[in-house]
Design an enzyme around this catalytic site. Structure first.
Site, PDB file in Angstrom:
ATOM      1  N   TYR A 187       4.456  62.420  79.977  1.00 34.09           N
ATOM      2  CA  TYR A 187       3.696  61.579  79.040  1.00 34.09           C
ATOM      3  C   TYR A 187       2.221  61.479  79.422  1.00 34.09           C
ATOM      4  CZ  TYR A 187       7.857  59.747  76.752  1.00 34.09           C
ATOM      5  OH  TYR A 187       8.991  59.617  76.031  1.00 34.09           O
ATOM      6  N   ILE A 188       1.981  61.166  80.709  1.00 32.14           N
ATOM      7  CA  ILE A 188       0.588  60.911  81.092  1.00 32.14           C
ATOM      8  C   ILE A 188      -0.219  62.201  81.031  1.00 32.14           C
ATOM      9  CG2 ILE A 188      -0.917  60.159  82.996  1.00 32.14           C
ATOM     10  CD1 ILE A 188       1.263  58.132  83.753  1.00 32.14           C
ATOM     11  N   LEU A 190       0.265  64.786  79.203  1.00 36.14           N
ATOM     12  CA  LEU A 190       0.066  65.199  77.814  1.00 36.14           C
ATOM     13  C   LEU A 190      -0.990  64.325  77.119  1.00 36.14           C
ATOM     14  CD1 LEU A 190       1.433  67.394  76.234  1.00 36.14           C
ATOM     15  CD2 LEU A 190       3.032  65.701  75.339  1.00 36.14           C
ATOM     16  N   LEU A 330       9.374  52.191  79.860  1.00 33.69           N
ATOM     17  CA  LEU A 330       8.564  51.930  78.673  1.00 33.69           C
ATOM     18  C   LEU A 330       8.360  50.436  78.526  1.00 33.69           C
ATOM     19  CD1 LEU A 330      10.404  54.328  76.201  1.00 33.69           C
ATOM     20  CD2 LEU A 330       8.159  54.703  77.253  1.00 33.69           C
ATOM     21  N   HIS A 459       7.255  56.606  47.634  1.00 30.53           N
ATOM     22  CA  HIS A 459       6.613  57.902  47.402  1.00 30.53           C
ATOM     23  C   HIS A 459       5.147  57.673  47.028  1.00 30.53           C
ATOM     24  CE1 HIS A 459       6.054  62.052  46.305  1.00 30.53           C
ATOM     25  NE2 HIS A 459       5.467  61.650  45.183  1.00 30.53           N
TER      26      HIS A 459
HETATM   27  C1  LIG Z   1      -1.128  55.547  81.769  1.00 31.99           C
HETATM   28  C2  LIG Z   1       0.128  54.884  81.241  1.00 31.99           C
HETATM   29  C3  LIG Z   1       0.332  54.791  79.877  1.00 31.99           C
HETATM   30  C4  LIG Z   1       1.475  54.169  79.388  1.00 31.99           C
HETATM   31  N1  LIG Z   1       1.641  54.117  78.029  1.00 31.99           N
HETATM   32  C5  LIG Z   1       2.744  53.526  77.535  1.00 31.99           C
HETATM   33  C6  LIG Z   1       2.922  53.417  76.134  1.00 31.99           C
HETATM   34  O1  LIG Z   1       2.088  53.860  75.347  1.00 31.99           O
HETATM   35  N2  LIG Z   1       4.041  52.827  75.667  1.00 31.99           N
HETATM   36  C7  LIG Z   1       4.987  52.324  76.521  1.00 31.99           C
HETATM   37  O2  LIG Z   1       6.000  51.800  76.050  1.00 31.99           O
HETATM   38  N3  LIG Z   1       4.842  52.412  77.855  1.00 31.99           N
HETATM   39  C8  LIG Z   1       3.750  52.993  78.384  1.00 31.99           C
HETATM   40  N4  LIG Z   1       3.588  53.054  79.735  1.00 31.99           N
HETATM   41  C9  LIG Z   1       4.637  52.492  80.603  1.00 31.99           C
HETATM   42  C10 LIG Z   1       4.497  50.957  80.712  1.00 31.99           C
HETATM   43  O3  LIG Z   1       3.202  50.656  81.193  1.00 31.99           O
HETATM   44  C11 LIG Z   1       5.548  50.413  81.666  1.00 31.99           C
HETATM   45  O4  LIG Z   1       6.828  50.834  81.257  1.00 31.99           O
HETATM   46  C12 LIG Z   1       5.506  48.892  81.683  1.00 31.99           C
HETATM   47  O5  LIG Z   1       4.253  48.448  82.137  1.00 31.99           O
HETATM   48  C13 LIG Z   1       6.606  48.326  82.586  1.00 31.99           C
HETATM   49  O6  LIG Z   1       6.536  46.938  82.584  1.00 31.99           O
HETATM   50  P1  LIG Z   1       7.124  46.077  83.799  1.00 31.99           P
HETATM   51  O7  LIG Z   1       6.963  44.649  83.382  1.00 31.99           O
HETATM   52  O8  LIG Z   1       8.462  46.562  84.163  1.00 31.99           O
HETATM   53  O9  LIG Z   1       6.196  46.400  85.044  1.00 31.99           O
HETATM   54  P2  LIG Z   1       4.597  46.349  85.305  1.00 31.99           P
HETATM   55  O10 LIG Z   1       3.843  46.391  84.027  1.00 31.99           O
HETATM   56  O11 LIG Z   1       4.345  47.377  86.314  1.00 31.99           O
HETATM   57  O12 LIG Z   1       4.402  44.885  85.900  1.00 31.99           O
HETATM   58  C14 LIG Z   1       4.918  44.487  87.128  1.00 31.99           C
HETATM   59  C15 LIG Z   1       4.046  43.391  87.685  1.00 31.99           C
HETATM   60  O13 LIG Z   1       4.690  42.846  88.846  1.00 31.99           O
HETATM   61  C16 LIG Z   1       3.717  42.546  89.831  1.00 31.99           C
HETATM   62  N5  LIG Z   1       4.414  42.524  91.121  1.00 31.99           N
HETATM   63  C17 LIG Z   1       5.044  43.544  91.758  1.00 31.99           C
HETATM   64  N6  LIG Z   1       5.646  43.097  92.885  1.00 31.99           N
HETATM   65  C18 LIG Z   1       5.381  41.777  92.942  1.00 31.99           C
HETATM   66  C19 LIG Z   1       5.752  40.759  93.871  1.00 31.99           C
HETATM   67  N7  LIG Z   1       6.545  41.001  94.905  1.00 31.99           N
HETATM   68  N8  LIG Z   1       5.295  39.499  93.638  1.00 31.99           N
HETATM   69  C20 LIG Z   1       4.505  39.217  92.558  1.00 31.99           C
HETATM   70  N9  LIG Z   1       4.150  40.133  91.656  1.00 31.99           N
HETATM   71  C21 LIG Z   1       4.591  41.391  91.843  1.00 31.99           C
HETATM   72  C22 LIG Z   1       2.709  43.679  89.698  1.00 31.99           C
HETATM   73  O14 LIG Z   1       1.451  43.289  90.222  1.00 31.99           O
HETATM   74  C23 LIG Z   1       2.676  43.870  88.177  1.00 31.99           C
HETATM   75  O15 LIG Z   1       1.670  43.094  87.585  1.00 31.99           O
HETATM   76  C24 LIG Z   1       2.441  53.641  80.275  1.00 31.99           C
HETATM   77  C25 LIG Z   1       2.239  53.722  81.658  1.00 31.99           C
HETATM   78  C26 LIG Z   1       1.094  54.328  82.139  1.00 31.99           C
HETATM   79  C27 LIG Z   1       0.877  54.382  83.623  1.00 31.99           C
HETATM   80  N1  LIG Z   2       3.388  56.897  75.556  1.00 27.20           N
HETATM   81  C1  LIG Z   2       4.201  56.410  76.486  1.00 27.20           C
HETATM   82  O1  LIG Z   2       5.206  55.770  76.204  1.00 27.20           O
HETATM   83  C2  LIG Z   2       3.865  56.626  77.922  1.00 27.20           C
HETATM   84  C3  LIG Z   2       2.615  57.119  78.292  1.00 27.20           C
HETATM   85  C4  LIG Z   2       2.351  57.298  79.643  1.00 27.20           C
HETATM   86  C5  LIG Z   2       3.316  56.979  80.587  1.00 27.20           C
HETATM   87  N2  LIG Z   2       4.507  56.502  80.203  1.00 27.20           N
HETATM   88  C6  LIG Z   2       5.567  56.200  81.202  1.00 27.20           C
HETATM   89  O2  LIG Z   2       5.055  56.407  82.498  1.00 27.20           O
HETATM   90  C7  LIG Z   2       5.969  57.204  83.245  1.00 27.20           C
HETATM   91  C8  LIG Z   2       5.211  58.140  84.143  1.00 27.20           C
HETATM   92  O3  LIG Z   2       4.547  59.161  83.381  1.00 27.20           O
HETATM   93  P1  LIG Z   2       4.276  60.594  84.007  1.00 27.20           P
HETATM   94  O4  LIG Z   2       3.695  61.470  82.959  1.00 27.20           O
HETATM   95  O5  LIG Z   2       3.575  60.427  85.314  1.00 27.20           O
HETATM   96  O6  LIG Z   2       5.744  61.065  84.409  1.00 27.20           O
HETATM   97  P2  LIG Z   2       6.811  62.017  83.685  1.00 27.20           P
HETATM   98  O7  LIG Z   2       8.062  61.827  84.443  1.00 27.20           O
HETATM   99  O8  LIG Z   2       6.801  61.824  82.219  1.00 27.20           O
HETATM  100  O9  LIG Z   2       6.247  63.504  83.957  1.00 27.20           O
HETATM  101  C9  LIG Z   2       5.971  63.962  85.243  1.00 27.20           C
HETATM  102  C10 LIG Z   2       5.929  65.486  85.209  1.00 27.20           C
HETATM  103  O10 LIG Z   2       5.376  65.948  86.443  1.00 27.20           O
HETATM  104  C11 LIG Z   2       6.103  67.086  86.901  1.00 27.20           C
HETATM  105  N3  LIG Z   2       5.893  67.166  88.358  1.00 27.20           N
HETATM  106  C12 LIG Z   2       6.368  66.340  89.321  1.00 27.20           C
HETATM  107  N4  LIG Z   2       5.901  66.712  90.545  1.00 27.20           N
HETATM  108  C13 LIG Z   2       5.103  67.817  90.340  1.00 27.20           C
HETATM  109  C14 LIG Z   2       4.299  68.652  91.204  1.00 27.20           C
HETATM  110  N5  LIG Z   2       4.213  68.452  92.522  1.00 27.20           N
HETATM  111  N6  LIG Z   2       3.598  69.676  90.667  1.00 27.20           N
HETATM  112  C15 LIG Z   2       3.658  69.886  89.317  1.00 27.20           C
HETATM  113  N7  LIG Z   2       4.397  69.132  88.470  1.00 27.20           N
HETATM  114  C16 LIG Z   2       5.099  68.102  88.958  1.00 27.20           C
HETATM  115  C17 LIG Z   2       7.527  66.768  86.457  1.00 27.20           C
HETATM  116  O11 LIG Z   2       8.319  67.921  86.381  1.00 27.20           O
HETATM  117  C18 LIG Z   2       7.302  66.106  85.087  1.00 27.20           C
HETATM  118  O12 LIG Z   2       7.288  67.040  84.039  1.00 27.20           O
HETATM  119  C19 LIG Z   2       6.826  57.957  82.242  1.00 27.20           C
HETATM  120  O13 LIG Z   2       8.151  57.946  82.716  1.00 27.20           O
HETATM  121  C20 LIG Z   2       6.700  57.184  80.976  1.00 27.20           C
HETATM  122  O14 LIG Z   2       7.890  56.463  80.717  1.00 27.20           O
HETATM  123  C21 LIG Z   2       4.811  56.333  78.883  1.00 27.20           C
END
Ligand SMILES: Cc1cc2nc3c(=O)[nH]c(=O)nc-3n(C[C@H](O)[C@H](O)[C@H](O)COP(=O)(O)OP(=O)(O)OC[C@H]3O[C@@H](n4cnc5c(N)ncnc54)[C@H](O)[C@@H]3O)c2cc1C
Ligand SMILES: NC(=O)c1ccc[n+]([C@@H]2O[C@H](COP(=O)([O-])OP(=O)(O)OC[C@H]3O[C@@H](n4cnc5c(N)ncnc54)[C@H](O)[C@@H]3O)[C@@H](O)[C@H]2O)c1
Length: 474
Positions: A187-188, A190, A330, A459
């Site tokens: 995902y990231i 792409l 997610l 439509h």
């Molecule tokens: C670049 C990127 C793009 C993404 N885009 C999407 C998207 O478009 N759509 C989508 O559905 N998902 C997306 N995701 C995934 C999404 O961000 C995560 O699935 C989501 O944030 C998970 O939520 P969470 O509450 O489980 O954890 P987090 O959002 O990671 O929150 C956990 C929180 O717990 C806190 N914490 C950890 N340990 C402790 C502790 N011991 N005490 C107190 N606080 C603590 C952390 O500081 C953090 O604030 C993306 C992720 C990335 C990295």
């Molecule tokens: N639009 C969205 O919902 C969205 C956007 C961004 C991130 N996310 C969440 O964040 C998570 C992390 O995203 P991500 O893109 O880092 O993980 P990902 O698991 O989607 O993809 C990681 C990719 O890296 C490859 N890889 C791993 N180690 C490697 C190496 N040493 N050399 C080359 N390729 C390697 C894997 O085969 C895999 O294809 C995802 O699981 C996704 O759920 C979601």
């Protein structure tokens, strides 16, 4: 609330999972505290969904305005297109701060007590919160762990946060390297290839597995490669490990065969984005104080009702949700799990149905899916003794897509042949992330394509792409 606890519910982690759980808990009358060590809103708001979607929105416009052929077909011509990198970065930053403030405000308004510090289990129904001011002991009848995840950086890759970085820094868009390597095509990888290519960067994409975008349905990944990779300034290496990455100017990357680990090439680029997956944030959480062990990869074991498991049995009053459970990383999955946990705390049985949770990559065009891909559906069919059907429909046959000048894309629907039950849907095309929702609702209700074929779609809309698929399958 019984008087023996400070709170009915304490949630560790104020990401979207913890926030969703807290809102639902107070609505149901639970006295709730949320403990956060770092930024309110967690990954999604500060370093994930929100800033990345802001960057994708701005860079997507740049791409469209630079596509003279596309605009010409609509009868439009524009002069030169320019953009300001810092202003695009600021758009993302401003949005992050707005949404983080809204989220924090909603908790305050609903009288959720926010406690800043590091939460750690001390035993059943008891937590320590460690902050600069000292340690505080919090007791709660129920505890939800929602500690999320952090980027996984493979051994051999050195991060300096400037020339070699993860999405935590990429979302800041501090600079636009002329040539950037993106390690990982999930995902990231792409989504950032979409941003960087629209803003004029040359890209080398490195993927360890044999196919790009290995998480997507094979047909969709093939079309995605045709639409999102091949026409752009993106060179790809599949079956290739980024074995060693050394930051600097230039960044030096040793590329190795993923199977033999033999170094086959060394490239020098301006920057490298490491997008190789995420690992759970479950260290130093005090799980041992209740006898719970994480799995091999560090995820907290849970059942579909979000109970934390010890030897396969629920630990009373202890729950875990979100990325820390590794079920579906997610944002909306995390909040759905949070709501399910609250319902179960209240004694209302609610299990999570992962098959009906959709996912999307917000590229241009978008990719989305829900349920099983064709391979998984066929494997399930062989095991359970049913035949699987699949149909495709095309955006180029959809009036609205043509009116928009966006004819690229397909929808693919997978179903059980005998009952018509819809098992999965996969879409690549304009607005795929919105279109998938109706298929998700249909899967949640275990509906048949034979019934869905009678539902009436407006439509001309893009939703007719799915309408057409249901009719073909029925
Ligand atoms: C670049 C990127 C793009 C993404 N885009 C999407 C998207 O478009 N759509 C989508 O559905 N998902 C997306 N995701 C995934 C999404 O961000 C995560 O699935 C989501 O944030 C998970 O939520 P969470 O509450 O489980 O954890 P987090 O959002 O990671 O929150 C956990 C929180 O717990 C806190 N914490 C950890 N340990 C402790 C502790 N011991 N005490 C107190 N606080 C603590 C952390 O500081 C953090 O604030 C993306 C992720 C990335 C990295
Ligand atoms: N639009 C969205 O919902 C969205 C956007 C961004 C991130 N996310 C969440 O964040 C998570 C992390 O995203 P991500 O893109 O880092 O993980 P990902 O698991 O989607 O993809 C990681 C990719 O890296 C490859 N890889 C791993 N180690 C490697 C190496 N040493 N050399 C080359 N390729 C390697 C894997 O085969 C895999 O294809 C995802 O699981 C996704 O759920 C979601």
């Amino acid at each position: 609330m019984t008087q023996e606890f400070d709170f009915d519910l304490a949630i560790v982690g104020a990401g979207v999972g913890g926030h969703g759980a807290a809102l639902h808990a107070v609505k149901q009358g639970l006295k709730t505290a949320i403990i956060e060590a770092k930024d309110m809103g967690g990954t999604c708001v500060n370093r994930g969904c929100i800033p990345s979607k802001a960057l994708l929105a701005a860079s997507g416009r740049v791409r469209e305005l630079q596509d003279r052929h596309h605009l010409h077909n609509l009868g439009i011509s524009v002069g030169g297109v320019s953009f300001d990198r810092q202003a695009i970065a600021d758009h993302a930053l401003d949005l992050v701060s707005k949404i983080r403030n809204d989220l924090t405000g909603s908790l305050t308004r609903l009288q959720v007590e926010t406690i800043h510090g590091w939460g750690k289990l001390l035993g059943p129904q008891k937590l320590s919160v460690l902050a600069e001011e000292g340690e505080k002991i919090v007791t709660a009848r129920d505890i939800i762990l929602s500690t999320g995840s952090t980027p996984f950086v493979p051994p051999g890759i050195q991060i300096d946060g400037k020339t070699v970085y993860t999405s935590d820094d990429a979302v800041k868009l501090n600079w636009l390297p002329d040539w950037v390597a993106i390690i990982g095509s999930g995902y990231i990888g792409l989504e950032f290839s979409d941003v960087y290519s629209a803003l004029g960067c040359e890209i080398t994409m490195i993927e360890a597995l044999d196919n790009l975008m290995p998480g997507f349905d094979r047909d969709i990944a093939r079309i995605a490669q045709r639409l999102l990779i091949e026409p752009r300034d993106i060179e790809t290496h599949t079956g290739t490990l980024a074995l060693k990455v050394t930051p600097g100017s230039p960044v030096v990357i040793e590329l190795a065969d993923a199977k033999t680990k033999d170094v086959k090439d060394v490239i020098e680029v301006d920057a490298a984005l490491v997008a190789t997956g995420r690992i759970p944030a479950t260290k130093n959480l005090g799980l041992e104080s209740v006898g719970v062990q994480t799995d091999r990869r560090g995820f907290i074991p849970v059942d579909d009702r979000m109970h934390v498991l010890l030897d396969g049995e629920p630990v009373p009053h202890l729950w875990a949700i979100g990325d820390a459970t590794g079920k579906m990383m997610l944002a909306h999955a995390a909040s759905a799990q949070g709501i399910a946990a609250i319902e179960n705390i209240l004694g209302n049985d609610r299990a999570i149905d992962y098959r009906s949770i959709p996912a999307a990559a917000f590229t241009h065009p978008e990719i989305s899916y829900v349920g099983l891909n064709e391979e998984q559906a066929k494997a399930l069919g062989t095991e359970a003794g049913f035949a699987v059907g699949s149909v495709r429909t095309y955006f180029k046959a959809n009036s609205k897509a043509l009116a928009e000048g966006e004819p690229d894309g397909i929808a693919k629907v997978i179903y059980r042949k005998e009952s018509g039950e819809i098992l999965g849907a996969h879409i690549i095309g304009i607005h795929a992330s919105d279109l998938i929702q109706e298929a998700a609702n249909a899967i949640a209700a275990r509906q048949s394509v034979r019934d869905l074929a009678f539902t009436v779609h407006t439509h001309p809309t893009l939703s007719e792409v799915l309408d057409e698929a249901y009719k073909r399958a029925a």
